[in-house]
Design a protein around this motif. Structure first.
Motif, PDB file in Angstrom:
ATOM      1  N   VAL A 390     -18.681  -5.969  11.286  1.00  0.00           N
ATOM      2  CA  VAL A 390     -19.820  -6.279  10.411  1.00  0.00           C
ATOM      3  C   VAL A 390     -20.384  -5.007   9.772  1.00  0.00           C
ATOM      4  CG1 VAL A 390     -20.525  -8.475  11.425  1.00  0.00           C
ATOM      5  CG2 VAL A 390     -21.275  -6.347  12.498  1.00  0.00           C
ATOM      6  N   GLY A 391     -19.552  -3.962   9.753  1.00  0.00           N
ATOM      7  CA  GLY A 391     -19.958  -2.732   9.092  1.00  0.00           C
ATOM      8  C   GLY A 391     -21.073  -1.986   9.781  1.00  0.00           C
ATOM      9  N   GLU A 392     -21.145  -2.099  11.120  1.00  0.00           N
ATOM     10  CA  GLU A 392     -22.222  -1.446  11.869  1.00  0.00           C
ATOM     11  C   GLU A 392     -21.670  -0.370  12.799  1.00  0.00           C
ATOM     12  OE1 GLU A 392     -25.280  -5.296  12.070  1.00  0.00           O
ATOM     13  OE2 GLU A 392     -24.384  -4.501  13.909  1.00  0.00           O
ATOM     14  N   VAL A 393     -22.579   0.450  13.289  1.00  0.00           N
ATOM     15  CA  VAL A 393     -22.251   1.474  14.287  1.00  0.00           C
ATOM     16  C   VAL A 393     -23.073   1.174  15.539  1.00  0.00           C
ATOM     17  CG1 VAL A 393     -22.288   3.921  14.852  1.00  0.00           C
ATOM     18  CG2 VAL A 393     -21.784   3.193  12.502  1.00  0.00           C
ATOM     19  N   LYS A 394     -22.405   0.817  16.621  1.00  0.00           N
ATOM     20  CA  LYS A 394     -23.088   0.477  17.878  1.00  0.00           C
ATOM     21  C   LYS A 394     -22.248   0.953  19.051  1.00  0.00           C
ATOM     22  CE  LYS A 394     -25.624  -3.730  16.532  1.00  0.00           C
ATOM     23  NZ  LYS A 394     -25.735  -5.191  16.785  1.00  0.00           N
ATOM     24  N   PRO A 395     -22.888   1.198  20.199  1.00  0.00           N
ATOM     25  CA  PRO A 395     -22.114   1.526  21.403  1.00  0.00           C
ATOM     26  C   PRO A 395     -21.238   0.341  21.807  1.00  0.00           C
ATOM     27  CG  PRO A 395     -24.464   1.960  21.722  1.00  0.00           C
ATOM     28  CD  PRO A 395     -24.341   1.205  20.456  1.00  0.00           C
ATOM     29  N   MET A 396     -20.059   0.634  22.344  1.00  0.00           N
ATOM     30  CA  MET A 396     -19.165  -0.426  22.819  1.00  0.00           C
ATOM     31  C   MET A 396     -19.171  -0.390  24.338  1.00  0.00           C
ATOM     32  SD  MET A 396     -16.121  -0.078  19.977  1.00  0.00           S
ATOM     33  CE  MET A 396     -15.232  -1.512  20.543  1.00  0.00           C
ATOM     34  N   ARG A 397     -19.810  -1.419  24.942  1.00  0.00           N
ATOM     35  CA  ARG A 397     -20.048  -1.393  26.390  1.00  0.00           C
ATOM     36  C   ARG A 397     -19.504  -2.630  27.086  1.00  0.00           C
ATOM     37  NH1 ARG A 397     -26.000   0.664  25.161  1.00  0.00           N
ATOM     38  NH2 ARG A 397     -25.655   2.909  25.200  1.00  0.00           N
ATOM     39  N   GLY A 398     -18.326  -3.045  26.693  1.00  0.00           N
ATOM     40  CA  GLY A 398     -17.731  -4.197  27.346  1.00  0.00           C
ATOM     41  C   GLY A 398     -18.179  -5.496  26.704  1.00  0.00           C
ATOM     42  N   PRO A 399     -17.598  -6.619  27.145  1.00  0.00           N
ATOM     43  CA  PRO A 399     -17.888  -7.908  26.510  1.00  0.00           C
ATOM     44  C   PRO A 399     -19.333  -8.350  26.706  1.00  0.00           C
ATOM     45  CG  PRO A 399     -16.566  -8.203  28.497  1.00  0.00           C
ATOM     46  CD  PRO A 399     -16.621  -6.742  28.236  1.00  0.00           C
ATOM     47  N   SER A 400     -19.939  -8.847  25.631  1.00  0.00           N
ATOM     48  CA  SER A 400     -21.293  -9.387  25.689  1.00  0.00           C
ATOM     49  C   SER A 400     -21.235 -10.844  26.120  1.00  0.00           C
ATOM     50  CB  SER A 400     -21.950  -9.293  24.309  1.00  0.00           C
ATOM     51  OG  SER A 400     -21.271 -10.152  23.394  1.00  0.00           O
ATOM     52  N   ARG A 401     -22.412 -11.442  26.334  1.00  0.00           N
ATOM     53  CA  ARG A 401     -22.449 -12.872  26.652  1.00  0.00           C
ATOM     54  C   ARG A 401     -21.810 -13.690  25.535  1.00  0.00           C
ATOM     55  NH1 ARG A 401     -28.089 -14.905  29.358  1.00  0.00           N
ATOM     56  NH2 ARG A 401     -27.995 -13.679  31.269  1.00  0.00           N
ATOM     57  N   ARG A 402     -22.077 -13.269  24.311  1.00  0.00           N
ATOM     58  CA  ARG A 402     -21.506 -13.972  23.159  1.00  0.00           C
ATOM     59  C   ARG A 402     -19.985 -13.882  23.170  1.00  0.00           C
ATOM     60  NH1 ARG A 402     -19.779 -12.565  18.173  1.00  0.00           N
ATOM     61  NH2 ARG A 402     -20.154 -14.007  16.433  1.00  0.00           N
ATOM     62  N   ASP A 403     -19.454 -12.687  23.455  1.00  0.00           N
ATOM     63  CA  ASP A 403     -18.003 -12.509  23.526  1.00  0.00           C
ATOM     64  C   ASP A 403     -17.395 -13.443  24.570  1.00  0.00           C
ATOM     65  OD1 ASP A 403     -18.287 -10.492  21.675  1.00  0.00           O
ATOM     66  OD2 ASP A 403     -18.062  -8.861  23.110  1.00  0.00           O
ATOM     67  N   ILE A 404     -18.021 -13.502  25.722  1.00  0.00           N
ATOM     68  CA  ILE A 404     -17.509 -14.349  26.808  1.00  0.00           C
ATOM     69  C   ILE A 404     -17.591 -15.824  26.417  1.00  0.00           C
ATOM     70  CG2 ILE A 404     -17.970 -15.122  29.181  1.00  0.00           C
ATOM     71  CD1 ILE A 404     -18.824 -12.171  29.731  1.00  0.00           C
TER      72      ILE A 404
END
Length: 642
Positions: A390-404
């Motif tokens: 989505v064209g953003e810069v964010k830390p990548m810290r494993g799967p979120s609740r949404r991902d799961i």
């Protein structure tokens, strides 16, 4: 303490007001059989000025003691991070109650915690947790436009069952949860669906909802009764009067906002909105320095939604110029990656999912351990949503609740078409990487995952496709229009995200949540019809790329050979302390998995190595027959022979 009993199907749900968590805003216990759930609802006293959204947190807590188990690692015998099942249940509750909070609660932190205290192995805690959460909110001081009622519906041998047990669900061809609220006429309207199906017709799902409505209504009515008897006084909502400022903001920005939503791409819209926001913030600092920082973002949010809705309802226009029933341009490709076992890209407009299928030996299955059961899974789907999508810069810290949640939805959609383990003895993992996102990435992942499995040579019964249907509703007049294949802004500012996946033969999964109060029977029926039409169109596109699974699996995938031996001879194959089986593995490089029934799976990327291991095991376990000739070195001559 008075108890409130509700008959649901062949069972009973008991709601018990309690003061166990007396310092929470609201506390309630719900029981069915010997499954007991406590739910609490609490709200902070002071709103946070730095938040321009409603910070609702919902947590479902599984406790191993509820099932009489001591789980956890050997050195940490306590609950750790929530299981996938607990996360799915938390999302289930969240999606049902979130639409029923006022916009005036922005900045007010609310937390709902549902804890399973006892579990009987027959009655699932998820429905009870949802009912308990709604009831705890109803009796609390938190403004909440509930109640929400919910039931699970199963179907076995053509007979619909309310709140089926685990065993009944295993034998059912549908397993669906309906959550609903009462409309102004006292009728039940849907505000959440979570269901998996074994390729059933849309009419079956409609019948299941009709079957559920009376019970949902009873559950809602009992909650209202409890609230009237013991409910606390609701905290009054304080609305700041910013009408003068917002009128000035509208004068400065309305024409620019209209232009921003006139046949633009997602990036163009975002860039224009960002520039409008900057200009309005500059105006605010200069003319209204005392105003809060969230006024502009709230204004743009509300005004953008109104413009998008008016365009659809009054002009029959969408942001990107499509008609309400039109899909975005479709693209599908397979075999993109040279060394993976299967790969596919599926795109609808700017939404792109790259799915990769990997085949493993039976021993690669996932072992899991949670409150409900301990077992293994042979099929896994994992979903990743990196910030660059989505064209953003964010830390990548494993799967979120949404991902799961999205990963599990795709898994449910595809499971009914997988070959039986006996016919295809592989562990299967599919990973969907979202390359670009502009709405309904989970349904794009369903299509991509299905294509990747066929590219990998997995003999699935049929291809699976998914689509998301939205709704634009005028709350005052009741006029509405459904939108096929919603993009991001239509999801955010629209009233519904109705995801439906299935094959040419029928539905395999549905997940729905709303931002409006709910949808009625007519809307539900039309959404099902619209999703079917689009699903068949997408399946046609997928068929043009790959019509059926490949005849052979990838040369880089392991070959699995299945053999059956006498269970009594398993110890001979393993040898003392595992000496024999380790010798075979070390000499051939093959993986060997042995079942207690005597079934042996030999896996290796090298077909000759696998066959060598098979022959070795055959020699160990063979029954010697009179007349057979063996070649070997004679070490000693005894009185009974060599």
């Amino acid at each position: 303490m008075k108890e409130y009993n509700i008959s649901v199907g062949d069972g009973k749900i008991t709601i018990i007001p309690d003061d166990l968590a007396e310092q929470a805003g609201g506390s309630i216990i719900v029981r069915s059989g010997d499954t007991v759930v406590l739910s609490t609802a609490t709200m902070t006293g002071q709103a946070r000025d730095d938040l321009d959204f409603f910070p609702l947190t919902v947590d479902f807590e599984e406790k191993s003691y509820a099932a009489g188990k001591i789980l956890g690692s050997r050195y940490t015998r306590r609950e750790g991070k929530p299981s996938d099942v607990a996360i799915i249940t938390s999302r289930l509750i969240d999606r049902s109650i979130r639409p029923l909070f006022s916009d005036e609660l922005k900045g007010k932190e609310v937390q709902v915690v549902a804890t399973c205290l006892s579990w009987d192995g027959d009655n699932d805690a998820d429905i009870l947790a949802l009912i308990a959460s709604s009831t705890s909110l109803m009796i609390s001081n938190i403004p909440f436009d509930g109640p929400v009622g919910a039931v699970r519906v199963g179907r076995k041998d053509g007979r619909l069952i309310l709140n089926p047990t685990y065993k009944e669900r295993e034998e059912a061809d549908i397993d669906v949860i309906f959550a609903g609220v009462e409309d102004e006429n006292g009728e039940i309207i849907l505000n959440m669906i979570e269901g998996e199906f074994n390729e059933v017709e849309e009419s079956v799902v409609l019948e299941a909802f009709s079957f559920a409505q009376e019970s949902i209504k009873k559950i809602c009515q009992v909650q209202r009764e409890i609230s009237q008897e013991i409910g606390k006084e609701k905290t009054p909502l304080v609305k700041k009067d910013n009408s003068e400022i917002e009128e000035r903001l509208k004068e400065l920005s309305y024409d620019r906002l209209l232009d921003a939503f006139n046949n633009k791409t997602k990036k163009e819209v975002n860039d224009l909105l960002a520039k409008i926001g900057e200009d309005l913030n500059d105006f605010l600092k200069e003319n209204y320095p005392e105003a809060g920082t969230s006024i502009v973002s709230n204004f743009l949010d509300r005004e953008s939604g109104k413009i998008i809705r008016d365009l659809v309802l009054k002009s029959d226009k969408r942001i990107d110029g499509r008609s309400t029933e039109q899909l975005r341009p479709l693209d599908a490709r397979v075999a993109l990656l040279p060394r993976t076992h299967g790969s596919a890209l599926f795109a609808r407009g700017q939404t792109k999912s790259l799915s990769i299928a990997t085949l493993g030996s039976p021993g690669n299955h996932l072992l899991f351990e949670d409150m409900e059961e301990t077992g293994e899974k042979r099929f896994m789907h994992h979903y990743n949503f990196p910030p660059y999508s989505v064209g953003e810069v964010k830390p990548m810290r494993g799967p979120s609740r949404r991902d799961i949640g999205h990963g599990m939805l795709v898994e449910k959609a595809i499971t009914p078409v997988l070959p039986d383990f006996e016919d295809f003895p592989y562990t299967i993992r599919v990973v969907s990487e979202i390359m670009s996102s502009n709405g309904s990435t989970s349904m794009a992942s369903t299509c991509a995952a299905s294509l990747a499995l066929m590219d990998a040579g997995v003999k699935i019964k049929r291809a699976v496709a998914g689509i998301s249907i939205g709704i634009i509703l005028d709350q005052e007049s009741g006029d509405y229009k459904l939108l096929t294949d919603i993009q991001g802004l239509e999801d955010y500012h629209g009233g519904m995200d109705f995801k439906a996946a299935g094959t040419s033969e029928g539905l395999t999964a549905i997940q729905m949540d709303v931002k409006i109060r709910g949808i009625n029977n007519k809307m539900f029926s039309e959404a099902l019809e619209r999703s079917k039409k689009s699903r068949l169109e997408i399946l046609e596109k997928m068929r043009s790329v790959i019509a059926q699974p490949r005849e052979e699996i990838s040369p880089y995938a392991p070959r699995v050979i299945t053999m059956q031996i006498d269970p009594e001879k398993i110890r001979e194959v393993i040898g003392p302390g595992g000496k024999m089986i380790n010798e075979i593995i070390n000499a051939t490089g093959a993986a060997i998995d042995i079942k207690d029934c005597g079934t042996i799976f030999v896996s290796s990327e090298d077909k000759d190595a696998a066959q060598k291991a098979v022959n070795w095991i055959k020699d160990i376990t063979r029954e010697v027959k009179v007349g057979e000739i063996f070649k070997g070195k004679v070490k000693r001559i005894m009185d009974f022979g060599a």
